[in-house]
Design a protein around this motif. Structure first.
Motif, PDB file in Angstrom:
ATOM      1  N   ASN A  20       0.841  -1.200   0.000  1.00 17.78           N
ATOM      2  CA  ASN A  20       0.000   0.000   0.000  1.00 17.78           C
ATOM      3  C   ASN A  20       0.875   1.249   0.000  1.00 17.78           C
ATOM      4  OD1 ASN A  20      -2.806  -1.145   0.446  1.00 17.78           O
ATOM      5  ND2 ASN A  20      -1.738  -2.056   2.186  1.00 17.78           N
ATOM      6  N   PRO A  21       0.317   2.410  -0.357  1.00 21.48           N
ATOM      7  CA  PRO A  21       1.112   3.639  -0.309  1.00 21.48           C
ATOM      8  C   PRO A  21       1.742   3.912   1.048  1.00 21.48           C
ATOM      9  CG  PRO A  21      -0.860   4.012  -1.599  1.00 21.48           C
ATOM     10  CD  PRO A  21      -0.998   2.634  -1.014  1.00 21.48           C
ATOM     11  N   THR A  22       1.040   3.607   2.138  1.00 14.39           N
ATOM     12  CA  THR A  22       1.637   3.871   3.450  1.00 14.39           C
ATOM     13  C   THR A  22       2.868   3.014   3.694  1.00 14.39           C
ATOM     14  OG1 THR A  22       0.006   2.355   4.400  1.00 14.39           O
ATOM     15  CG2 THR A  22      -0.428   4.718   4.615  1.00 14.39           C
ATOM     16  N   ASP A  23       2.984   1.880   3.016  1.00  8.34           N
ATOM     17  CA  ASP A  23       4.166   1.037   3.200  1.00  8.34           C
ATOM     18  C   ASP A  23       5.420   1.737   2.690  1.00  8.34           C
ATOM     19  OD1 ASP A  23       2.686  -1.114   4.327  1.00  8.34           O
ATOM     20  OD2 ASP A  23       2.070  -1.739   2.321  1.00  8.34           O
ATOM     21  N   TRP A  24       5.351   2.309   1.486  1.00  8.51           N
ATOM     22  CA  TRP A  24       6.539   2.998   0.989  1.00  8.51           C
ATOM     23  C   TRP A  24       6.735   4.343   1.671  1.00  8.51           C
ATOM     24  CZ3 TRP A  24       6.482   7.795  -1.148  1.00  8.51           C
ATOM     25  CH2 TRP A  24       5.336   8.240  -1.819  1.00  8.51           C
TER      26      TRP A  24
ATOM     27  N   ALA B 160       8.637  -3.771  -6.097  1.00  5.54           N
ATOM     28  CA  ALA B 160       7.208  -3.667  -5.792  1.00  5.54           C
ATOM     29  C   ALA B 160       6.902  -2.331  -5.134  1.00  5.54           C
ATOM     30  CB  ALA B 160       6.784  -4.822  -4.887  1.00  5.54           C
ATOM     31  N   HIS B 161       7.728  -1.921  -4.173  1.00  6.02           N
ATOM     32  CA  HIS B 161       7.537  -0.622  -3.526  1.00  6.02           C
ATOM     33  C   HIS B 161       7.658   0.508  -4.552  1.00  6.02           C
ATOM     34  CE1 HIS B 161       7.728  -0.979   1.087  1.00  6.02           C
ATOM     35  NE2 HIS B 161       7.286  -2.120   0.598  1.00  6.02           N
ATOM     36  N   ALA B 162       8.635   0.396  -5.438  1.00  2.67           N
ATOM     37  CA  ALA B 162       8.821   1.439  -6.448  1.00  2.67           C
ATOM     38  C   ALA B 162       7.603   1.540  -7.362  1.00  2.67           C
ATOM     39  CB  ALA B 162      10.070   1.146  -7.270  1.00  2.67           C
ATOM     40  N   ALA B 163       6.997   0.407  -7.682  1.00  2.00           N
ATOM     41  CA  ALA B 163       5.816   0.426  -8.541  1.00  2.00           C
ATOM     42  C   ALA B 163       4.665   1.164  -7.881  1.00  2.00           C
ATOM     43  CB  ALA B 163       5.410  -1.006  -8.888  1.00  2.00           C
TER      44      ALA B 163
END
Length: 340
Positions: free
Chosen positions: A40-44, A323-326
């Motif tokens: 999710n966005p909050t992860d990155w 995955a985070h970059a995506a």
């Protein structure tokens, strides 16, 4: 076991594949063998922090809030879950060091929810933050309802901003399941196709048509509820289409931190702005959301994949940085990590 972790904030490159001991569940906890982890966005955003090299609340952090897998071990005082049970996970990394980007995760039993055999691990890993956020946004209106079920939103109109996003997708599906008339705004024909596949009754491309006029033509009396991802850029549109006593539920700050409102028009319509951060939602409301989302899953109302309007983008555990970059680049669809 294999895990992805980081020891300081920064770009995706701070994420490292590591070996860690398999954790043991304590009282009230379960250990889950993670099959799929959701990003999710909050992860990155948590990984990046406010600046590179920032110290962390824990010496080492495993990212990702959401996931799905199989209960592997049950700690003392746990009821309702047993080894071998399929589950979906939510908020695994909230104020904790251990998220779902690892082969096994221990977390409070409350945060592991039974997943029906009819539901895939991909769906389970896509629920969590998006679906719980959507549920909260759909249940904060002054006149209710505070729970979702078939018929709970009958007679109401819902505008979902950004219907091709993960939360927008969940909001469309939950609103349809609850009986609402669903309108969504998108920025391209491809996103319009996805929003329609998710179940939106009406799709408005705000780049090619006057969104306010199009929505007012569809709902002359205005929409009862707006699920809002970009409150700043959409402030004028929401003012133009909101029904008297309507609610604008804001769950993100896409388009910037600033929100400017014209007071008098909102006062005349008794408009309500409700801000939503799922992590700090009251405990009872979160329990209700988990229960209602589970009921929607059991009814087959929540779906993922291209045909359902939410394309899946898969990465192996070792490529969690990609995955985070995506997600950081706002790829359209849901980013999943194959852990097992």
């Amino acid at each position: 076991m294999k895990a992805i972790s980081y020891r300081e904030t920064g770009d995706p490159e701070v994420l490292r594949l590591t070996e860690r001991p398999v954790p043991e569940p304590g009282p009230g906890e379960v250990r889950v063998q993670v099959k799929v982890s959701g990003v999710n966005p909050t992860d990155w955003k948590n990984r990046r922090g406010s600046r590179p090299g920032e110290s962390l609340p824990f010496p080492e952090v495993v990212p990702n809030q959401d996931g799905a897998g199989i209960v592997d071990a049950v700690g003392p005082d746990v009821t309702g879950l047993e080894a071998g049970q399929r589950v979906w996970l939510w908020e695994a990394a909230w104020q904790r060091a251990d998220g779902t980007a690892q082969e096994y995760v221990v977390l409070p039993a409350r945060q592991a929810v039974p997943l029906p055999d009819s539901a895939s691990f991909d769906l389970g890993a896509s629920l969590g933050i998006p679906a719980l956020t959507a549920h909260r946004a759909l249940t904060v209106g002054e006149s209710g309802p505070d729970r979702l079920s078939p018929g709970a939103l009958t007679g109401r109109s819902v505008l979902v901003a950004g219907g091709a996003g993960a939360v927008g997708h969940a909001a469309i599906e939950l609103a349809r399941w609850a009986g609402a008339r669903v309108i969504t705004t998108v920025s391209s024909p491809e996103k319009a196709r996805l929003a329609s596949a998710a179940g939106a009754h009406h799709v408005v491309n705000y780049r090619t048509e006057n969104a306010a006029e199009a929505i007012r033509e569809l709902v002359p009396d205005g929409v009862d509820l707006v699920v809002e991802v970009a409150p700043g850029p959409n402030a004028a549109l929401n003012q133009a289409v909101l029904a008297p006593n309507g609610t604008i539920a804001v769950y993100a700050n896409n388009g910037g931190e600033e929100l400017t409102l014209t007071i008098r028009p909102h006062m005349v319509t008794n408009a309500r702005y409700q801000f939503v951060l799922v992590y700090t939602v009251p405990s009872q409301a979160k329990d209700h959301a988990v229960a209602d989302v589970s009921a929607a899953v059991a009814d087959g109302a929540l779906r993922v994949g291209e045909d359902a309007g939410l394309p899946l983008h898969r990465f192996p555990l070792a490529s969690t940085a990609d995955a985070h970059a995506a997600v950081e680049k706002a790829v359209v669809g849901k980013v999943l990590i194959d852990v097992a």
